[in-house]
Design an enzyme around this catalytic site. Structure first.
Site, PDB file in Angstrom:
ATOM      1  CG  ASN A   9      -1.747   1.211   1.383  1.00  0.00           C
ATOM      2  OD1 ASN A   9      -1.798   2.039   0.473  1.00  0.00           O
ATOM      3  ND2 ASN A   9      -2.412   1.355   2.524  1.00  0.00           N
ATOM      4  CD1 TRP A  10       3.906   1.140  -2.539  1.00  0.00           C
ATOM      5  CD2 TRP A  10       3.879   2.062  -4.590  1.00  0.00           C
ATOM      6  NE1 TRP A  10       4.770   0.433  -3.336  1.00  0.00           N
ATOM      7  CE2 TRP A  10       4.768   0.976  -4.601  1.00  0.00           C
ATOM      8  CE3 TRP A  10       3.693   2.791  -5.769  1.00  0.00           C
ATOM      9  CZ2 TRP A  10       5.486   0.606  -5.745  1.00  0.00           C
ATOM     10  CZ3 TRP A  10       4.394   2.420  -6.896  1.00  0.00           C
ATOM     11  CH2 TRP A  10       5.287   1.342  -6.887  1.00  0.00           C
ATOM     12  CE  LYS A  11      -0.364   3.323   4.676  1.00  0.00           C
ATOM     13  NZ  LYS A  11      -0.291   3.463   6.123  1.00  0.00           N
ATOM     14  CD  GLU A  97      -3.164   5.563   6.607  1.00  0.00           C
ATOM     15  OE1 GLU A  97      -3.121   5.590   5.369  1.00  0.00           O
ATOM     16  OE2 GLU A  97      -2.225   5.151   7.320  1.00  0.00           O
ATOM     17  CD  GLU A 169      -3.622  -2.465   7.329  1.00  0.00           C
ATOM     18  OE1 GLU A 169      -2.493  -2.647   6.892  1.00  0.00           O
ATOM     19  OE2 GLU A 169      -4.327  -1.491   7.023  1.00  0.00           O
ATOM     20  N   GLY A 175       2.038   2.626  10.843  1.00  0.00           N
ATOM     21  CA  GLY A 175       2.978   3.734  10.712  1.00  0.00           C
ATOM     22  C   GLY A 175       3.636   4.143  12.012  1.00  0.00           C
ATOM     23  CB  SER A 215       4.767  -1.157  12.141  1.00  0.00           C
ATOM     24  OG  SER A 215       4.302   0.159  12.362  1.00  0.00           O
ATOM     25  N   GLY A 236       2.699  -0.989   4.399  1.00  0.00           N
ATOM     26  CA  GLY A 236       2.652   0.424   4.033  1.00  0.00           C
ATOM     27  C   GLY A 236       4.046   0.983   3.820  1.00  0.00           C
ATOM     28  N   GLY A 237       4.585   1.619   4.838  1.00  0.00           N
ATOM     29  CA  GLY A 237       5.876   2.318   4.719  1.00  0.00           C
ATOM     30  C   GLY A 237       6.971   1.472   4.084  1.00  0.00           C
TER      31      GLY A 237
END
Ligand code: PGA
Length: 263
Positions: A9-11, A97, A169, A175, A215, A236-237
């Site tokens: 998930n590159w957001k 989010e 999640e 994050g 994370s 994500g990150g």
């Protein structure tokens, strides 16, 4: 055996100018038999990522991060499921989010899920509790309510046939560098399948992949994939870093081989 899935998930990161190169690099570093890989860039980078992967590694799927709950209409700035056909084959719905920033409710998320399935796209439904819920011992009740709210009106067999994946999640782990324990994630995956069973899913619930997200890194993925009830990760990150993705998917490959998916 359930699929092993690693979804990136590159957001709100990457541009159409650089997303294709990043996707190509990640694809080349994550060739692991039996692992389903999905990259979810921002809407505007879907075409660039699709084109880069079509030419370099068509085994990597493209996903969108959101979709509108109506098919078409006066919804300025929105994207519908039919618009995604040809650009993506997966769609994330109900990310925390969006629940937080766009006030998405379980009922609205359920409508998005319906649009995704009707369009023949594969949904990743995100659920997860806030820290206060976990500390109060309400984590499972919160996730159970999210699932009921989003899935109640859906035919279990059709939804399962559409390839539903659920991502657990915990909001406090997204994050933050803080993760759930493997044991807590596994207990939640069991609770998720119990909730599906209570909704009448029967065998389909047991066959639904459950991912952990929050994370996830190459250093901690093993803790989650050591749990037989966890079928992969929503990242994500770390998903913007090819080295991290290489490590995460390599570990997923071990699980895929153990499950006999790599043949
Ligand atoms: P994170 O995000 O890996 O950066 O915690 C996960 C997610 O939001 O899907």
């Amino acid at each position: 055996m359930r699929d092993v899935v690693v979804a990136a998930n590159w957001k709100m990161h990457t541009t159409p100018a650089d997303a294709g190169d990043l996707a190509r690099t990640i694809a080349s570093r994550t060739r692991e038999a039996g692992v389903t890989r999905v990259i979810c860039p921002p809407f505007v980078s879907l075409g660039a990522v699709r084109d880069a992967l079509a030419e370099s590694d068509p085994d990597v799927a493209v996903g969108a991060q959101n979709v509108h709950h109506e098919l078409a209409g006066a919804y300025t700035g929105e994207i519908s499921a039919p618009m995604l056909v040809g650009l993506a084959t997966w769609v994330i719905v109900g990310h925390s989010e969006r629940r937080r920033d766009a006030a998405e409710t379980d009922a609205l998320i359920g409508r998005k899920l319906a649009r995704v399935l009707e369009a023949g796209l594969r949904p990743i439904l995100c659920v997860g509790e806030q820290l206060a819920d976990r500390e109060a011992g309400r984590a499972i009740a919160v996730v159970d309510a999210q699932l009921r709210g989003a899935l109640t009106d859906h035919d279990p067999a059709a939804t399962a046939d559409g390839g539903l994946v659920i991502a657990y999640e915990p909001v406090w782990a997204i994050g933050t560098g803080r993760t759930a324990t493997g044991a807590d994630a596994s207990a939640m995956a069991d609770a998720i399948r119990a909730a599906l069973d209570a909704l009448g899913w029967g065998e389909s619930g047991a066959a639904t992949p459950v991912l952990y997200g929050g994370s996830v890194t190459s250093a901690n993925i093993a803790e989650f994939l050591a749990e037989p009830s966890i079928d992969g990760a929503l990242v994500g990150g770390a998903s913007l870093k090819p080295d991290e993705m290489a490590g995460i998917v390599a570990r997923a490959g071990i699980t895929a081989r153990a499950r006999g998916l790599a043949g």
